[in-house]
Design a protein around this motif. Sequence first.
Motif, short mmCIF file in Angstrom:
data_model
loop_
_atom_site.label_atom_id
_atom_site.label_comp_id
_atom_site.label_asym_id
_atom_site.label_seq_id
_atom_site.Cartn_x
_atom_site.Cartn_y
_atom_site.Cartn_z
N UNK A 161 -16.75 16.12 3.92
CA UNK A 161 -15.72 16.45 4.79
C UNK A 161 -14.27 16.24 4.16
N UNK B 93 3.29 14.28 -1.42
CA UNK B 93 2.81 13.65 -0.09
C UNK B 93 1.52 14.16 0.32
N UNK C 59 -6.76 11.02 2.55
CA UNK C 59 -6.90 9.83 3.16
C UNK C 59 -7.14 9.93 4.76
N UNK D 231 -14.90 9.14 8.98
CA UNK D 231 -15.50 7.99 9.23
C UNK D 231 -15.61 7.92 10.76
N UNK E 211 -10.73 11.30 5.27
CA UNK E 211 -11.56 10.25 5.24
C UNK E 211 -11.54 9.63 6.55
N UNK F 83 -13.29 17.00 1.06
CA UNK F 83 -13.16 18.24 0.25
C UNK F 83 -13.01 19.40 1.04
N UNK G 145 1.12 4.15 -2.80
CA UNK G 145 0.97 5.74 -2.51
C UNK G 145 2.10 6.34 -3.00
N UNK H 113 0.82 -1.21 0.05
CA UNK H 113 -0.01 0.18 -0.03
C UNK H 113 0.97 1.27 0.16
#
Lengths: 327, 298, 439
Positions: free
Chosen positions: A295, A269, A276, A283, A279, A297, A35, A31
């Motif tokens: 949220x 970065x 991320x 959550x 997000x 944006x 990224x 991952x």
Amino acid sequence: MSKVVTAKKRLFAFILLGWVLLIFSDRVGELTQYRGAFVATYALAIASIILLTGYSGQLSLGHSALMAVGAYAGALTINNLKLHPVVGLIAAALVAGVFGLVFGYAAARLSGPYLAGTTLALAVSLPTIANQFPILGGEQGLLFDVGAPPTRLGEEFSQYQWFFWISCLSALIMIWLLVNLLNSRYGREFRALRDNPIAAQLAGINTGLQKAMAFGLSAGIAGLSGGLLVMLISGVSPSAFPLSLSFLLLAGAVITGVYGLGGVMIGGVILVAIPEIAESIAIALGGSEGFTISLPDFMVGSLVILTVLFTPYGIGGQLHKLKHHKH
Amino acid sequence: MNQFITAVLTSLSSGAIYALMSISLVLVWRSTRVINFAQAAQAVLTTYIGYEVITRSGSFWLGLIVAVIAGGIIGAGIDILFMREIFKRASTGPIAMIAPVVATTALLGVIYSLIGFIWGISYKTIEAPVSTNGLSIFGSVVAFSPFNLLVLITVTISMVVLTILFQKTNIGLALRASAHAPEISKLSGIKVDAVRTLGWAIAGGAGSLAGMLYIPGSYLYPNSMAVLLVFGFIAAVIGGLDSLFGAVAGAMVLGFAINFSASYVSYKLVFPTAFVILILVLLIKPNGIFSSGKGRRD
Amino acid sequence: MIRNSRAKRFSVVSTAVIAAALTLSTLPAQAADPGVTASEIKLGYSGPLTGSAGLVYGKLPGGMKAYFDHINANGGVYGRKINLIIKDDKYLPTLAATQTTNLVLRDNVFALVGALGTPTHTKAYAAASLAKKNVPDLFVNTGFSGFANKSKYPTAFMVLPSYAMEAKIIAKFIKDTPALAPQASFLIAQDDEFGVDGINGFKLGGHTFTAAPTLYPQNGLSAALAEGALTKLSAVPGKPILILFGTTDTTATILKAAEKLDLVSKFTWLAGSVGGDANTLLALGVKPATINGALAASFFPDAKDSTDPYVSEFMKINAKYNTGVSFDNTVLQGMNSAMLTVQALRAAGKNLTRAGVMKAIESKGASFASAGLVPLNYSATSRVGYNGYWFGQLNEKGELKPYGGKLAVFTTDSSSTEAPTASTYVRKTVPKNGVPTNS
């Protein structure tokens, strides 16, 4: 004499950076490798904006379209001409660069907002052209496959690590070339163009040609990053290059600091990490659907606003100021 | 013949709608030398406010008035709280050109998110205040309704009123002076900051008018004016950013180009047509059709 | 101007810092199939929740989650609770690729469920290495027939009939209906895979349009343009058939343009499955009188038909677990996919593995209970889900009733020119309380 030494130091620093990234890629999971590849791609795209705006003083809202040109050129080279993916990436840079050169020359007479408007129109209309010509694959798009990593790298070598190597290598080489260019006579001419175009003309610089060259160069770099981007998503389609991408890159350039290339990696970065992080926060906080969706944006936009308000020279500029504090 | 007449009528109604947006963009430009991408978001936000008023009161006109007033307040607020700071800190070099654009774009995103927080992302509708059925001329129904006529009339009146304001009044002079030469204006006794805020307020109000007249022909959701923003900006550039008449003319040119190319060539070419028209105009006149001769270096 | 050796040093330092930060955030790999524990099964969804596509499909994951909540409240799947992670990809391929990769690499889901969008999911499938990692991609929500290609997408299972199938069946329906067959016909379609697949399907079905299809770019058909298009078509004599293949907002724009020009009764309207949800059309301001008599194809019972046993079960679940969301065809679709998923998980047995669940669908999927009025076609060689449609007519309330009063289901494929055949498929009875007990 000192210029040669600086150039050598520069090359050494880039090679060292390359080694660090190589070792880094071995130590982290897939991952992070994925990224990291995005970081390199965005860093390169941001560099193209910094070249155009920070160094030659032109504002473009259409870099998403330039990336698209490179991406499609690369895809066609690999699929239709059946050439090696490396050739595909080079083609991406070249084709986009030529396109940018022509466009830049045609647009050389346009000042600030007029150039912005033209590039905006380019950004919204160019992707739709993909639907007009069947060879461009329509909305489905074209495949962009750089192939699996060579077997001699071992079985443990994942596809994502391969992406990471390709994008970091491309970015390093391109940015190294760019930095050398900016330290040469051309760099000075660009800056003259930005700071005082009338004086530049008086000094004998052909401003129209210089503007076009800067645009072409910037477009070439953007085209390469476009090729890298579609490598990461395994295919190119018009919807991969929305207008919002242009604005995202611009935001990244401002956060990085529009005057120098030092912070492009941080810019990359941030473009990858902030959505991320946003997000995760969304959550964690829960709330209505409208809240959760909006949220990320909100956070990205707020970060840009805070940057513009408090560190208008970006993170790179801020650190540069700290270093040169003796004045 | 029917196809031609329809194309003309739809071009007029499209052009009028683009003009709503291009007028407010030119307003901001003329009074502050900033391209305000957040204009669309401000317009949508005030349209949501108008929507709330309409839902509660049942009156479109009340909603319109509230929306325009809210637009003015929000526009002024953005200038006082936000743009002044940006100009203070990022005033020289290429950052001066790029910072306001990036800042207003970021503001666009922030306002959209706020709309999502408060109202959610589902599509809503606003009913037009007058009939949207095509007028019946010589027995057949044409593609032009009383509502289209209302938009066209509003655009014309706005253009005339605002042009008079800018060209013939002292306030207008103050607005233009503050935008072009703030230092000299200050020396002449003009309160540059206050005048600029007024400019933002007027532009904000115009944006709200645009939103309230656009949405009844479309749908209301956070991103609903994105395409209009793009076309409005292109129209403003075509007409020349320094002229309100240019804003309307540019919008009409764009409307005609898009509707005629769609009707006679292909509906796929909507966006490329806009680009081609823009390039053609700018190749001949780099500062737009109605630019005042030599372009200013911004 | 930044001196470059310093900038490079700075970059090296920043690399090290970033490296540390990112390294600390990666999770260790897991030994058995990820996403399954003794108490939980993690599933992932990536699709558009905003924009035009979001307008059509935004309610789908919520419907799936509501159904899973209902199952969890009734013992889960052999005691394991289903946890559905939902990601919004705004219908952008880059976002879909990163979201799906996150689901696989960061959230370690057991399988993907209901992934939505063709240009988005084709990229996401490759980017997230679903094939290499053998991650099941269950019940993909697109009409793109390519996903049934096992060699290209080895872990994907379709569920929706393809757009080509829909077009072929529409072609046959028009041919077989005396009132429609002699009329002129036109297609107005979105210029992407909806339109292109559809056009191909009409060709396979042997249907010729009176003029070349009108294609428009996504978000590019304004009211004015729609009015121009309709005026041109109104010059055609008789009562032409207008087939609309696009999202619901554009369908609504076209219908409202027809209202404006008083052309509603001039045409016979036929709405494609994607943009034909009557509830949404009415909510977008289309008048009930306009949709009255419009034709639409479906493979589900109408979401308003509470006499249908599946619909009534799902309505109950929606009321209990999806409060505030009105029940419509999209919610129905989501819950149905969720029910198929639960049956697949059950059929794979208590020792749940990725390979196991895929094998279970291949061997038993065709006999799963589902709300669809057309058969499911899973087998060892086929990844195709539903493969048919029935034709209906909308009334003023937005209810879809079988055309001519009698339900006639047809099935077909996506690539041959063979005519669709009538189907005698009978659904399995709905599981009691909506909870499957299959194994």
